[in-house]
Write an enzyme that holds these catalytic residues in place. Structure first.
Site, PDB file in Angstrom:
ATOM      1  N   VAL A  88      24.777  97.034  67.899  1.00 22.43           N
ATOM      2  CA  VAL A  88      26.082  96.391  68.008  1.00 22.43           C
ATOM      3  C   VAL A  88      27.126  97.207  67.250  1.00 22.43           C
ATOM      4  CG1 VAL A  88      25.896  94.802  66.015  1.00 22.43           C
ATOM      5  CG2 VAL A  88      27.202  94.129  68.053  1.00 22.43           C
ATOM      6  N   HIS A 142      31.218  98.027  65.842  1.00 25.92           N
ATOM      7  CA  HIS A 142      32.198  97.316  65.023  1.00 25.92           C
ATOM      8  C   HIS A 142      33.572  97.273  65.685  1.00 25.92           C
ATOM      9  CE1 HIS A 142      34.959  96.695  61.584  1.00 25.92           C
ATOM     10  NE2 HIS A 142      35.663  97.637  62.173  1.00 25.92           N
ATOM     11  N   GLN A 158      32.194  92.394  63.161  1.00 22.43           N
ATOM     12  CA  GLN A 158      32.941  92.996  62.046  1.00 22.43           C
ATOM     13  C   GLN A 158      31.890  93.491  61.050  1.00 22.43           C
ATOM     14  OE1 GLN A 158      35.161  94.484  59.476  1.00 22.43           O
ATOM     15  NE2 GLN A 158      36.488  93.297  60.852  1.00 22.43           N
ATOM     16  N   TYR A 159      31.853  94.811  60.778  1.00 27.46           N
ATOM     17  CA  TYR A 159      30.830  95.316  59.853  1.00 27.46           C
ATOM     18  C   TYR A 159      31.095  94.831  58.437  1.00 27.46           C
ATOM     19  CZ  TYR A 159      28.759  98.627  63.231  1.00 27.46           C
ATOM     20  OH  TYR A 159      28.114  99.207  64.288  1.00 27.46           O
ATOM     21  N   ASP A 160      32.330  94.967  57.979  1.00 26.14           N
ATOM     22  CA  ASP A 160      32.611  94.579  56.599  1.00 26.14           C
ATOM     23  C   ASP A 160      34.119  94.597  56.357  1.00 26.14           C
ATOM     24  OD1 ASP A 160      32.729  94.247  53.836  1.00 26.14           O
ATOM     25  OD2 ASP A 160      30.903  95.412  53.504  1.00 26.14           O
TER      26      ASP A 160
END
Ligand code: SAM
Length: 440
Positions: free
Chosen positions: A195, A197, A239-241
């Protein structure tokens, strides 16, 4: 990867029931491989459900011949998982993870893979020094592992493992392990880790969870949900981070975002050992949860981090203000430092910061204006674009810090300092600043 490899991976995934009934499928997308919706999906729908036996994690290491050779040794979890990854990659078709290993990228645009020439583009940046630091760290872990494990277990690692192989494994883990799976929970989760981002996903809610228990984790699955509705054929993003700066995104994943809240700079402040009040200052800093060195993350468009001004005033305290360092004041001094102490002290903090900004700004080889002009060009190489975005962002933050303290310098005369506050407290100065004498 080839179409055949992708086909084989899809077969492997669905034969293990990991594809949540075919909600999403691995496919080639602009970001490399990604997950594409096989039908219209609603927010919260499960798109991958990966059973634990497919994970490459500490338990997989323990169950492997590497685990037996290590005999529960004291390797860091990521090093153990990296070794398993390299060993399985070397086994080729014999590995139970072969279809997954065949689709892993050989490289990313993470700065750890940049050539010296490419690194010149981030000359002077904090990103360059963190990148070098990370590579040194990986090199030292490699040297240990090579001396203590690889060379002692030639049967497990028949082909030699080079530093580049080890760095590749590090890069794979760094870019694919979900934030939150740290330490001994570190795991590569095939399929779910495809997946990509998107910064358009802004929910703070996690899009994955680990479900099930079962003896020996037999029924444990890693479950990934789509955080938004996706049309059939559309790509699923997460959203990764939200908290990672562009420098961190560049280092971990090899991309950046143009969102200004990703522009940041870490200021390092330090009580100098040559400071005549070193011991007192250190004591005061430690009493308030800080130390000899303190790091402050400054973000574009945001105010100064709490405690930064307080710590700075402490660093610069001296001259006629030094009485505040006396033991008598130990419990109250931090509170006093939260507000301006004296003209001299406040002027000193402005100078310290402005000089630091000037010297940091002098180390970059381009200006913000030059960078912004470059960013308008079309078809920039990804690594070049990352370099420009990071170096422009760092400079903008430094200029913003310099502006804040420049303005403060201009306001020094109008500030209220410790002595005035003191006189007010004891009732000797009225609210309008007049000195109160012995009124009747
Ligand atoms: N695209 C990956 C692949 O081909 O295997 C799968 C996702 S993997 C967890 C993370 C990597 O995907 C990153 O290191 C980066 O190379 C790529 N990636 C993910 N999101 C991206 C984005 N928004 N822009 C550019 N690259 C992205």
């Amino acid at each position: 990867p080839s179409d055949a490899a992708l086909q084989e991976f899809r077969r492997w995934i669905s034969s293990h029931g990991a594809d949540a009934g075919g909600a999403a499928s691995p496919a080639a997308v602009p970001e490399g491989l990604g997950l594409v919706a096989a039908r219209g999906l609603s927010r919260g729908e499960v798109v991958a459900e990966v059973p634990k036996k497919l994970w490459i994690d500490a338990d997989a290491v323990a169950a492997s011949d590497i685990g037996r050779a290590l005999g529960g040794g004291d390797l860091r979890p990521w090093v153990a998982v990296a070794l398993l990854l390299l060993r399985e990659a070397a086994r080729g078709a014999d590995s139970p993870w072969a279809p997954y290993l065949a689709i892993l990228p050989r490289q990313s645009d993470s700065t750890i893979f940049w050539s010296e020439e490419e690194l010149l583009e981030i000359q002077g940046t904090q990103l360059l020094s963190t990148t070098m630091g990370v590579k040194e760290y990986v090199q030292s872990e490699f040297d240990n592992v090579e001396a203590e494990i690889i060379s002692e277990n030639k049967d497990l690692f028949p082909g030699s493992i080079t530093f580049d192989d080890f760095l590749w494994a590090f890069g794979i883990l760094r870019s694919r392990v979900f934030t939150g799976l740290r330490g001994d929970k570190l795991a590569l989760i095939p399929l779910a880790d495809l997946v990509n981002h998107s910064d358009d996903i802004t929910s703070k809610e996690s899009s994955w969870e680990i479900k099930g228990k079962g003896l020996f984790g037999r029924d444990v699955v890693f479950s990934l949900r789509t955080p938004v509705d996706v049309k059939s054929g559309g790509q699923i993003y997460v959203q990764y981070d939200l908290d990672k700066s562009n420098a961190e995104l560049a280092l971990d994943y090899g991309f950046t975002e143009s969102n200004s809240s990703r522009d940041s700079y870490t200021l390092t402040l330090e009580i100098s050992e040559s400071d005549p009040f070193y011991d007192d200052k250190l004591d005061i800093a430690e009493l308030n949860g800080l130390g000899e060195t303190a790091y402050f993350d400054l973000v574009l468009g945001e105010s100064l981090p709490p405690q930064m001004l307080t710590y700075l005033r402490l660093l610069c305290l001296g001259g006629t203000d030094a009485f505040l360092l006396e033991a008598l004041f130990r419990n109250a001094v931090w509170g006093h430092l939260e507000l301006p102490v004296s003209f001299d002290n406040e002027e000193a903090i402005c100078q310290v910061i402005r000089n630091a900004c000037k010297s940091a700004l002098g180390a970059y080889h381009t200006t913000v204006e030059e960078d912004e002009e470059l960013l308008e060009r079309e078809n920039l190489q990804p690594r070049f674009q990352i370099a420009i975005e990071v170096r422009a962002g760092e400079k903008k933050v430094l200029q913003q810090i310099d502006d804040i303290f420049k303005q403060r310098e201009e306001e020094l005369d109008g500030l209220e300092y410790y002595q005035e506050r003191r006189l007010k407290d004891i009732g000797l100065v009225g609210d309008n600043g007049e000195i109160i004498f012995w009124e009747s």
